[in-house]
Write a protein that holds these residues in place. Structure first.
Motif, PDB file in Angstrom:
ATOM      1  N   ASP A   1       0.747  -0.984  -0.678  1.00 28.32           N
ATOM      2  CA  ASP A   1      -0.028   0.198   0.209  1.00 28.32           C
ATOM      3  C   ASP A   1       0.685   0.902  -0.064  1.00 28.32           C
ATOM      4  OD1 ASP A   1      -2.531  -1.216   0.233  1.00 28.32           O
ATOM      5  OD2 ASP A   1      -2.378  -1.804   1.941  1.00 28.32           O
ATOM      6  N   PHE A   2       1.839   0.765   0.298  1.00 28.61           N
ATOM      7  CA  PHE A   2       2.670   2.623   0.420  1.00 28.61           C
ATOM      8  C   PHE A   2       3.680   2.640  -0.640  1.00 28.61           C
ATOM      9  CE2 PHE A   2       0.522   2.805   3.841  1.00 28.61           C
ATOM     10  CZ  PHE A   2       0.047   3.942   4.592  1.00 28.61           C
ATOM     11  N   ILE A   3       5.204   1.085  -1.046  1.00 25.85           N
ATOM     12  CA  ILE A   3       5.737   1.285  -2.075  1.00 25.85           C
ATOM     13  C   ILE A   3       5.914   0.103  -2.644  1.00 25.85           C
ATOM     14  CG2 ILE A   3       7.066   1.689   0.415  1.00 25.85           C
ATOM     15  CD1 ILE A   3       8.463  -0.921   0.597  1.00 25.85           C
ATOM     16  N   ASN A   4       6.201   0.011  -3.456  1.00 22.28           N
ATOM     17  CA  ASN A   4       5.990  -1.069  -4.865  1.00 22.28           C
ATOM     18  C   ASN A   4       7.954  -1.739  -4.675  1.00 22.28           C
ATOM     19  OD1 ASN A   4       8.887   0.250  -5.403  1.00 22.28           O
ATOM     20  ND2 ASN A   4       8.218   1.508  -7.686  1.00 22.28           N
ATOM     21  N   ASP A   5       7.386  -2.937  -5.988  1.00 20.83           N
ATOM     22  CA  ASP A   5       8.607  -4.036  -5.734  1.00 20.83           C
ATOM     23  C   ASP A   5      10.047  -3.549  -5.347  1.00 20.83           C
ATOM     24  OD1 ASP A   5       6.701  -5.558  -5.421  1.00 20.83           O
ATOM     25  OD2 ASP A   5       5.915  -6.366  -7.777  1.00 20.83           O
ATOM     26  N   GLU A   6      10.189  -2.250  -6.932  1.00 20.11           N
ATOM     27  CA  GLU A   6      11.469  -2.234  -6.343  1.00 20.11           C
ATOM     28  C   GLU A   6      11.749  -1.020  -5.389  1.00 20.11           C
ATOM     29  OE1 GLU A   6      15.151  -1.253  -8.055  1.00 20.11           O
ATOM     30  OE2 GLU A   6      13.827  -2.730  -8.341  1.00 20.11           O
ATOM     31  N   PHE A   7      11.253  -0.680  -4.683  1.00 17.90           N
ATOM     32  CA  PHE A   7      11.409   0.220  -3.690  1.00 17.90           C
ATOM     33  C   PHE A   7      11.855  -1.182  -2.187  1.00 17.90           C
ATOM     34  CE2 PHE A   7      11.255   3.764  -1.159  1.00 17.90           C
ATOM     35  CZ  PHE A   7      11.380   3.474   0.401  1.00 17.90           C
ATOM     36  N   GLN A   8      10.873  -2.290  -2.395  1.00 16.21           N
ATOM     37  CA  GLN A   8      11.159  -3.747  -1.205  1.00 16.21           C
ATOM     38  C   GLN A   8      12.509  -3.885  -2.190  1.00 16.21           C
ATOM     39  OE1 GLN A   8       7.872  -5.800  -0.192  1.00 16.21           O
ATOM     40  NE2 GLN A   8       6.344  -3.996  -1.482  1.00 16.21           N
ATOM     41  N   ARG A   9      12.560  -4.429  -3.000  1.00 20.91           N
ATOM     42  CA  ARG A   9      13.741  -5.101  -3.616  1.00 20.91           C
ATOM     43  C   ARG A   9      14.864  -4.147  -2.912  1.00 20.91           C
ATOM     44  NH1 ARG A   9      18.578  -4.531  -6.576  1.00 20.91           N
ATOM     45  NH2 ARG A   9      17.517  -2.621  -7.572  1.00 20.91           N
ATOM     46  N   LEU A  10      15.403  -2.957  -2.904  1.00 20.44           N
ATOM     47  CA  LEU A  10      16.199  -2.420  -2.096  1.00 20.44           C
ATOM     48  C   LEU A  10      16.232  -2.475  -0.655  1.00 20.44           C
ATOM     49  CD1 LEU A  10      15.928   1.240  -4.603  1.00 20.44           C
ATOM     50  CD2 LEU A  10      17.595  -0.919  -4.872  1.00 20.44           C
ATOM     51  N   SER A  11      15.045  -2.825  -0.333  1.00 19.20           N
ATOM     52  CA  SER A  11      15.072  -2.480   1.184  1.00 19.20           C
ATOM     53  C   SER A  11      15.526  -4.526   1.724  1.00 19.20           C
ATOM     54  CB  SER A  11      13.685  -2.114   1.555  1.00 19.20           C
ATOM     55  OG  SER A  11      13.398  -0.842   1.322  1.00 19.20           O
ATOM     56  N   ARG A  12      15.814  -4.905   0.640  1.00 20.35           N
ATOM     57  CA  ARG A  12      16.316  -6.605   1.014  1.00 20.35           C
ATOM     58  C   ARG A  12      17.390  -6.195   1.081  1.00 20.35           C
ATOM     59  NH1 ARG A  12      11.001  -7.158  -0.930  1.00 20.35           N
ATOM     60  NH2 ARG A  12       9.583  -8.155   0.211  1.00 20.35           N
ATOM     61  N   ALA A  13      17.694  -5.798  -0.106  1.00 18.55           N
ATOM     62  CA  ALA A  13      19.543  -5.556  -0.045  1.00 18.55           C
ATOM     63  C   ALA A  13      19.811  -4.582   0.941  1.00 18.55           C
ATOM     64  CB  ALA A  13      19.549  -5.219  -1.194  1.00 18.55           C
ATOM     65  N   GLY A  14      18.999  -3.744   2.077  1.00 17.54           N
ATOM     66  CA  GLY A  14      20.493  -3.080   2.736  1.00 17.54           C
ATOM     67  C   GLY A  14      20.500  -1.733   2.063  1.00 17.54           C
ATOM     68  N   GLU A  15      19.824  -1.364   1.134  1.00 16.51           N
ATOM     69  CA  GLU A  15      19.764   0.171   0.261  1.00 16.51           C
ATOM     70  C   GLU A  15      19.062   1.003   1.286  1.00 16.51           C
ATOM     71  OE1 GLU A  15      20.840   0.256  -3.528  1.00 16.51           O
ATOM     72  OE2 GLU A  15      21.508  -1.687  -3.645  1.00 16.51           O
ATOM     73  N   SER A  16      20.299   2.289   1.636  1.00 17.20           N
ATOM     74  CA  SER A  16      18.335   3.487   1.818  1.00 17.20           C
ATOM     75  C   SER A  16      17.811   4.255   0.890  1.00 17.20           C
ATOM     76  CB  SER A  16      19.848   4.671   2.758  1.00 17.20           C
ATOM     77  OG  SER A  16      20.427   3.267   4.017  1.00 17.20           O
ATOM     78  N   THR A  17      17.359   4.413   1.031  1.00 16.29           N
ATOM     79  CA  THR A  17      16.034   5.052  -0.412  1.00 16.29           C
ATOM     80  C   THR A  17      15.947   6.870   0.361  1.00 16.29           C
ATOM     81  OG1 THR A  17      15.564   3.162  -1.010  1.00 16.29           O
ATOM     82  CG2 THR A  17      14.699   4.761  -1.423  1.00 16.29           C
ATOM     83  N   VAL A  18      15.715   7.461  -0.541  1.00 12.33           N
ATOM     84  CA  VAL A  18      15.438   8.681  -0.365  1.00 12.33           C
ATOM     85  C   VAL A  18      14.577   9.150  -1.047  1.00 12.33           C
ATOM     86  CG1 VAL A  18      16.232  11.441  -0.282  1.00 12.33           C
ATOM     87  CG2 VAL A  18      17.892   9.635   0.396  1.00 12.33           C
ATOM     88  N   VAL A  19      13.008  10.078  -0.669  1.00 10.57           N
ATOM     89  CA  VAL A  19      11.771  10.014  -1.692  1.00 10.57           C
ATOM     90  C   VAL A  19      11.727  11.954  -1.663  1.00 10.57           C
ATOM     91  CG1 VAL A  19       9.247   9.527  -2.012  1.00 10.57           C
ATOM     92  CG2 VAL A  19      10.726   7.355  -1.294  1.00 10.57           C
ATOM     93  N   ASP A  20      12.367  12.397  -2.363  1.00 12.29           N
ATOM     94  CA  ASP A  20      12.175  13.485  -2.615  1.00 12.29           C
ATOM     95  C   ASP A  20      11.139  14.245  -1.659  1.00 12.29           C
ATOM     96  OD1 ASP A  20      14.827  14.670  -1.735  1.00 12.29           O
ATOM     97  OD2 ASP A  20      15.233  14.392  -3.995  1.00 12.29           O
ATOM     98  N   ASP A  21       9.554  13.827  -3.202  1.00 15.87           N
ATOM     99  CA  ASP A  21       8.683  14.445  -3.125  1.00 15.87           C
ATOM    100  C   ASP A  21       7.248  12.892  -3.478  1.00 15.87           C
ATOM    101  OD1 ASP A  21       5.712  15.069  -3.397  1.00 15.87           O
ATOM    102  OD2 ASP A  21       6.436  15.877  -5.546  1.00 15.87           O
TER     103      ASP A  21
END
Length: 88
Positions: free
Chosen positions: A33-53
């Motif tokens: 409901d909040f993040i797409n599959d790519e965002f989840q993949r990055l999180s599972r890989a331990g990568e930080s994510t910045v969302v500006d908007d």
């Protein structure tokens, strides 16, 4: 601080710190409901994510974040024993 349950595909927030006029974030949320599959993949890989908007970033659901009055954020995942466990 969110506890991630990958099997249930949820994130649970047990405590929050916020301005008095902001809604509480305490609760359990479906990741999809909040993040797409790519965002989840990055999180599972331990990568930080910045969302500006949140209104224009294709990796997130704009409506879900708007309901919580969140317009930008940084997500720092914690992966332990190969499993995405928490996000700050």
């Amino acid at each position: 601080f969110a506890e991630i349950d990958e099997a249930a595909e949820t994130a649970s927030i047990l405590h929050d710190w916020r301005d008095a006029d902001a809604p509480s974030l305490i609760g359990t949320y479906r990741l999809a409901d909040f993040i797409n599959d790519e965002f989840q993949r990055l999180s599972r890989a331990g990568e930080s994510t910045v969302v500006d908007d949140t209104a224009s970033d294709s990796r997130v659901n704009a409506e879900s974040y708007a309901a919580l009055k969140i317009v930008s954020f940084v997500a720092v995942p914690l992966v332990r024993d190969g499993e995405w466990r928490f996000t700050l």
